[in-house]
Design an enzyme around this catalytic site. Structure first.
Site, PDB file in Angstrom:
ATOM      1  N   ASN A   1       0.770  -1.257   0.106  1.00  0.00           N
ATOM      2  CA  ASN A   1       0.059  -0.006  -0.011  1.00  0.00           C
ATOM      3  C   ASN A   1       1.036   1.173   0.076  1.00  0.00           C
ATOM      4  O   ASN A   1       1.538   1.768   1.172  1.00  0.00           O
ATOM      5  CB  ASN A   1      -1.031  -0.093   1.278  1.00  0.00           C
ATOM      6  CG  ASN A   1      -1.556   1.223   1.323  1.00  0.00           C
ATOM      7  OD1 ASN A   1      -1.885   2.116   0.529  1.00  0.00           O
ATOM      8  ND2 ASN A   1      -2.458   1.357   2.472  1.00  0.00           N
ATOM      9  N   TRP A   2       1.003   1.850  -1.143  1.00  0.00           N
ATOM     10  CA  TRP A   2       1.726   3.056  -1.206  1.00  0.00           C
ATOM     11  C   TRP A   2       1.242   4.356  -0.637  1.00  0.00           C
ATOM     12  O   TRP A   2       2.262   5.428  -0.663  1.00  0.00           O
ATOM     13  CB  TRP A   2       2.485   3.349  -2.971  1.00  0.00           C
ATOM     14  CG  TRP A   2       3.048   2.170  -3.399  1.00  0.00           C
ATOM     15  CD1 TRP A   2       3.319   0.943  -2.628  1.00  0.00           C
ATOM     16  CD2 TRP A   2       3.396   1.759  -4.673  1.00  0.00           C
ATOM     17  NE1 TRP A   2       3.951  -0.099  -3.346  1.00  0.00           N
ATOM     18  CE2 TRP A   2       4.257   0.655  -4.788  1.00  0.00           C
ATOM     19  CE3 TRP A   2       3.611   2.748  -5.940  1.00  0.00           C
ATOM     20  CZ2 TRP A   2       4.724   0.327  -6.029  1.00  0.00           C
ATOM     21  CZ3 TRP A   2       4.089   2.307  -7.208  1.00  0.00           C
ATOM     22  CH2 TRP A   2       4.677   1.161  -7.168  1.00  0.00           C
ATOM     23  N   LYS A   3       0.186   4.391  -0.445  1.00  0.00           N
ATOM     24  CA  LYS A   3      -0.612   5.420   0.291  1.00  0.00           C
ATOM     25  C   LYS A   3      -0.435   6.798  -0.653  1.00  0.00           C
ATOM     26  O   LYS A   3      -0.188   6.470  -1.851  1.00  0.00           O
ATOM     27  CB  LYS A   3       0.051   5.767   1.817  1.00  0.00           C
ATOM     28  CG  LYS A   3      -0.360   4.261   2.600  1.00  0.00           C
ATOM     29  CD  LYS A   3       0.048   4.611   4.059  1.00  0.00           C
ATOM     30  CE  LYS A   3      -0.287   3.335   4.951  1.00  0.00           C
ATOM     31  NZ  LYS A   3      -0.302   3.416   6.076  1.00  0.00           N
TER      32      LYS A   3
ATOM     33  N   HIS B   1      -9.685   0.964   4.990  1.00  0.00           N
ATOM     34  CA  HIS B   1      -8.164   1.389   5.790  1.00  0.00           C
ATOM     35  C   HIS B   1      -8.389   2.333   6.868  1.00  0.00           C
ATOM     36  O   HIS B   1      -9.293   3.008   6.844  1.00  0.00           O
ATOM     37  CB  HIS B   1      -7.293   1.772   4.800  1.00  0.00           C
ATOM     38  CG  HIS B   1      -5.909   1.736   5.304  1.00  0.00           C
ATOM     39  ND1 HIS B   1      -5.532   2.836   6.187  1.00  0.00           N
ATOM     40  CD2 HIS B   1      -4.814   0.812   5.142  1.00  0.00           C
ATOM     41  CE1 HIS B   1      -4.120   2.461   6.477  1.00  0.00           C
ATOM     42  NE2 HIS B   1      -3.686   1.398   5.944  1.00  0.00           N
TER      43      HIS B   1
ATOM     44  N   GLU C   1      -6.778   4.673   8.048  1.00  0.00           N
ATOM     45  CA  GLU C   1      -6.600   5.992   7.878  1.00  0.00           C
ATOM     46  C   GLU C   1      -7.879   6.744   7.032  1.00  0.00           C
ATOM     47  O   GLU C   1      -8.285   7.851   7.314  1.00  0.00           O
ATOM     48  CB  GLU C   1      -5.302   6.223   6.807  1.00  0.00           C
ATOM     49  CG  GLU C   1      -4.316   6.184   7.571  1.00  0.00           C
ATOM     50  CD  GLU C   1      -2.922   5.549   6.975  1.00  0.00           C
ATOM     51  OE1 GLU C   1      -2.906   5.285   5.510  1.00  0.00           O
ATOM     52  OE2 GLU C   1      -2.126   4.791   7.574  1.00  0.00           O
TER      53      GLU C   1
ATOM     54  N   GLU D   1      -5.412  -4.926  10.826  1.00  0.00           N
ATOM     55  CA  GLU D   1      -4.236  -3.909  10.849  1.00  0.00           C
ATOM     56  C   GLU D   1      -4.510  -2.975  12.218  1.00  0.00           C
ATOM     57  O   GLU D   1      -5.373  -2.224  12.236  1.00  0.00           O
ATOM     58  CB  GLU D   1      -4.461  -2.887   9.631  1.00  0.00           C
ATOM     59  CG  GLU D   1      -4.013  -3.483   8.405  1.00  0.00           C
ATOM     60  CD  GLU D   1      -3.344  -2.594   7.486  1.00  0.00           C
ATOM     61  OE1 GLU D   1      -2.353  -2.671   6.814  1.00  0.00           O
ATOM     62  OE2 GLU D   1      -4.043  -1.603   7.079  1.00  0.00           O
TER      63      GLU D   1
ATOM     64  N   GLY E   1       2.577   2.343  10.605  1.00  0.00           N
ATOM     65  CA  GLY E   1       3.493   3.467  10.709  1.00  0.00           C
ATOM     66  C   GLY E   1       4.301   3.842  11.792  1.00  0.00           C
ATOM     67  O   GLY E   1       4.879   4.853  11.741  1.00  0.00           O
TER      68      GLY E   1
ATOM     69  N   SER F   1       3.428  -1.978  10.343  1.00  0.00           N
ATOM     70  CA  SER F   1       5.044  -2.191  10.582  1.00  0.00           C
ATOM     71  C   SER F   1       5.676  -3.613  10.437  1.00  0.00           C
ATOM     72  O   SER F   1       6.291  -4.164  10.844  1.00  0.00           O
ATOM     73  CB  SER F   1       5.376  -1.729  11.965  1.00  0.00           C
ATOM     74  OG  SER F   1       4.788  -0.430  12.306  1.00  0.00           O
TER      75      SER F   1
ATOM     76  N   GLY G   1       2.761  -1.234   4.299  1.00  0.00           N
ATOM     77  CA  GLY G   1       2.964   0.414   3.956  1.00  0.00           C
ATOM     78  C   GLY G   1       4.358   0.630   3.583  1.00  0.00           C
ATOM     79  O   GLY G   1       4.818   0.489   2.834  1.00  0.00           O
ATOM     80  N   GLY G   2       5.124   1.261   4.595  1.00  0.00           N
ATOM     81  CA  GLY G   2       6.369   1.945   4.675  1.00  0.00           C
ATOM     82  C   GLY G   2       7.434   1.005   4.035  1.00  0.00           C
ATOM     83  O   GLY G   2       8.066   1.349   3.384  1.00  0.00           O
TER      84      GLY G   2
HETATM   85  P1  PGA Z   1       2.746   0.398   7.597  1.00  0.00           P
HETATM   86  O1  PGA Z   1       1.380   0.552   6.919  1.00  0.00           O
HETATM   87  O2  PGA Z   1       3.470  -0.834   6.983  1.00  0.00           O
HETATM   88  O3  PGA Z   1       3.544   1.578   7.523  1.00  0.00           O
HETATM   89  O4  PGA Z   1       2.739   0.087   9.133  1.00  0.00           O
HETATM   90  C1  PGA Z   1       0.619  -0.472   6.763  1.00  0.00           C
HETATM   91  C2  PGA Z   1      -0.756  -0.101   6.019  1.00  0.00           C
HETATM   92  O5  PGA Z   1      -1.304   1.073   6.526  1.00  0.00           O
HETATM   93  O6  PGA Z   1      -1.344  -0.878   5.587  1.00  0.00           O
END
Ligand code: PGA
Length: 255
Positions: free
Chosen positions: A12-14, A98, A100, A170, A176, A215, A236-237
């Protein structure tokens, strides 16, 4: 990971990068060692879907979107992109719910369920995210919270819709933050989610893929993926670095 479920690792590149970076990252990932046994998906920002689709065509890497409109038919929905449009752009998957979007954009369970159904109606496999906040975890409510989030979609879409869906646990406090759920704690939640889905339809129990996200890094992926009910990851990251993402994919192949 076990029971013949095919592992899935999705990046997930956000809202990161630019067009050039997206194409470069997609190319680097698609040229890496992508094991036959793992489904590997990247989810770039919407406006980069076309460039990424071009960069990964004729490779094993698959394309996903980070969101989808809750409506399927064309209409006056400014700013929205439907599942048939995503399908046209080459997407096979879309992330829905998600944290967010739930937290920053006030998406509630009803909207998430609508998006889940809209994705499927357009031929896109939804990756449904559920997860508790830190306060909810500390209050001992994790299982109740994620259970309610899943149940809301089961109630709206029907359990049979989960034959063509992916679930992602999640924990909000792990996204993050560099703070990953302990593998055993994550497994407890995954098992709970699988049982809950199985209460509505026992045949789902064995087939539903449940990813862990929050993470995930090359250093902790193997331990997480070794858990019986963890079928891959939503990354994510670490998905923004081709080497890290490919190492996580390899961990999924090895377990
Ligand atoms: P993260 O994000 O790996 O940076 O914690 C995961 C996600 O939000 O899907």
């Amino acid at each position: 990971m076990s029971n013949g479920r095919r592992p899935l690792v999705a990046g997930n590149w956000k809202m990161h990068g630019n067009l050039q970076r997206a194409a470069e990252l997609a190319t680097a990932v698609s040229r890496g060692a992508l094991p036959e046994t793992v489904d590997v998906v990247v989810c770039p920002p919407l406006c980069h879907l076309g460039a990424v689709a071009g960069a990964i065509s004729a490779t094993r890497l698959q394309l996903g979107a980070q969101d989808v409109a809750p409506w399927v038919e064309d209409g006056a929905y400014t700013g929205e992109v439907s599942s048939p449009m995503l399908k046209d752009a080459g997407c096979g998957y879309a992330i829905v719910g998600h944290s967010e979007r739930r937290g920053l954009l006030a998406e509630n369970d009803a909207t998430v369920a609508q998006k889940f159904m809209a994705a499927q109606a357009g031929g896109i496999t939804p990756i449904l995210c559920v997860g508790e906040t830190l306060a909810e975890r500390e209050a001992g409510k994790s299982l109740d919270v994620v259970g309610a989030q899943l149940q809301a979609v089961i109630d709206a879409a029907g359990i049979s819709a989960f034959t063509n869906a992916v679930l992602a646990y999640e924990p909000v406090w792990a996204i993050g933050t560099g703070r990953t759920a302990a593998a055993g704690d994550a497994q407890e939640v995954h098992q709970h989610l699988r049982c809950l889905a199985g209460e509505s339809d026992a045949t789902i129990t064995g087939s539903l893929r449940i990813l862990y996200g929050g993470s995930v890094k090359p250093g902790n992926a193997a331990e997480l993926f070794a858990q019986a009910d963890i079928d891959g990851g939503l990354i994510g990251g670490a998905a923004l670095q081709a080497d890290d993402f490919l190492a996580i994919v390899q961990a999924a192949a090895n377990t």
